[in-house]
Design a protein around this motif. Structure first.
Motif: not given
Length: 292
Positions: A94-95, A97, A156
């Motif tokens: 979900t991230d 980065e 994202w």
């Protein structure tokens, strides 16, 4: 026994080997080139992932005379060999980065994957499409990826160009290329009096995991480096999505014959989901260009 009865029998027999907490499910999985396969998922309540075991090949083995007991034993051995020992935390997905360093690209046929390409970010390259995965495990025995869809980009807040930039950097690092002389690989298979040096030079290009290794032709500057090393133009044969074969040549007059070879291999040696292309390509050293 027809195919549907075969699937039902497999589930019934395998359930005898597990307690009631373990679930066995059949799922239809869309593979490369739109190929639909039936996958067995064996889920342990304490672990959130499971190896995917495709049953279609087992039916062909059953029709060739392999007993149902032997087939079930083989499925159980496959499951035990690849069963994960712990769950995977995929909340990282979900991230962006945390995802960006795992983004890789994959080369597939454009024509054979048009339905999929409506749902995923991609770029055209010759008659191919470049799509994107998140690499979870690069081991050839337990190679695992998550296909990136348009919905992921929306979540994202990134673009396809961003994916490509990371994939261009990551893929050669995570899945470095390997180039092997086919003559060296054939030495142990040839008669003792055979001269392997007399064989037409051919080189197999893949990646370290031997999975989706044809993607190596996208690695920045790699084909140019290989041409300089060989001091020759070469014909590129897409032997499957997992590897390509490079044949040094002086001119491209032989391309039609090699294209016929690719077509024959696709029709007789590969499963539908392994096919990358139906013809050969030519890399011209002086121009640094790969062409159809």
């Amino acid at each position: 026994m027809n195919y549907q009865d075969f699937l039902s029998t497999i589930i019934t027999k395998l359930k005898e080997h597990f307690d009631d907490t373990v679930s066995l499910e059949l799922q239809t999985v869309t593979k490369n080139n739109g190929t639909l396969l039936d996958a067995l998922i064996i889920m342990n309540p304490d672990i959130n992932i499971s190896p995917t075991i495709f049953l279609n090949p087992y039916y062909h083995r059953y029709l060739s005379g392999i007993t149902m007991e032997d087939i079930c034993d083989d499925i159980l051995k496959t499951y035990e060999a690849h069963r994960p020992s712990e769950s995977i935390d995929i909340t990282f997905f979900t991230d962006f980065e945390q995802v960006k360093e795992r983004i890789i690209f994959k080369l597939v046929s454009y024509e054979k994957n048009k339905e999929l390409l409506e749902k995923v970010p991609y770029f055209r390259f010759l008659d191919f499409a470049i799509i994107f995965n998140c690499l979870l495990n690069a081991d050839s025995e337990d190679y695992a990826t998550i296909l990136i869809y348009n919905s992921h980009l929306n979540y994202w807040g990134v673009t396809a160009n961003t994916l490509f930039s990371y994939a261009k950097h990551n893929t050669p690092l995570l899945l470095p290329y390997q180039l092997n002389n086919m003559a060296d690989l054939l030495k142990d298979m040839l008669p003792d009096d055979a001269d392997s040096e007399a064989l037409q030079p051919m080189y197999i290009l893949s990646n370290s995991g031997k999975v989706n290794g044809a993607t190596c032709i996208l690695y920045d500057g790699l084909l140019s480096q290989i041409a300089e090393r060989l001091k020759s133009d070469f014909i590129l044969l897409p032997s499957s999505i997992h590897e390509v074969i490079l044949v040094p040549v002086d001119q491209c007059e032989e391309l039609c014959a090699f294209s016929s070879m690719v077509t024959e291999v696709n029709e007789t040696q590969l499963t539908d989901e392994e096919i990358l292309s139906d013809h050969a390509y030519y890399y011209e050293r002086s121009k640094g260009v790969l062409a159809m």
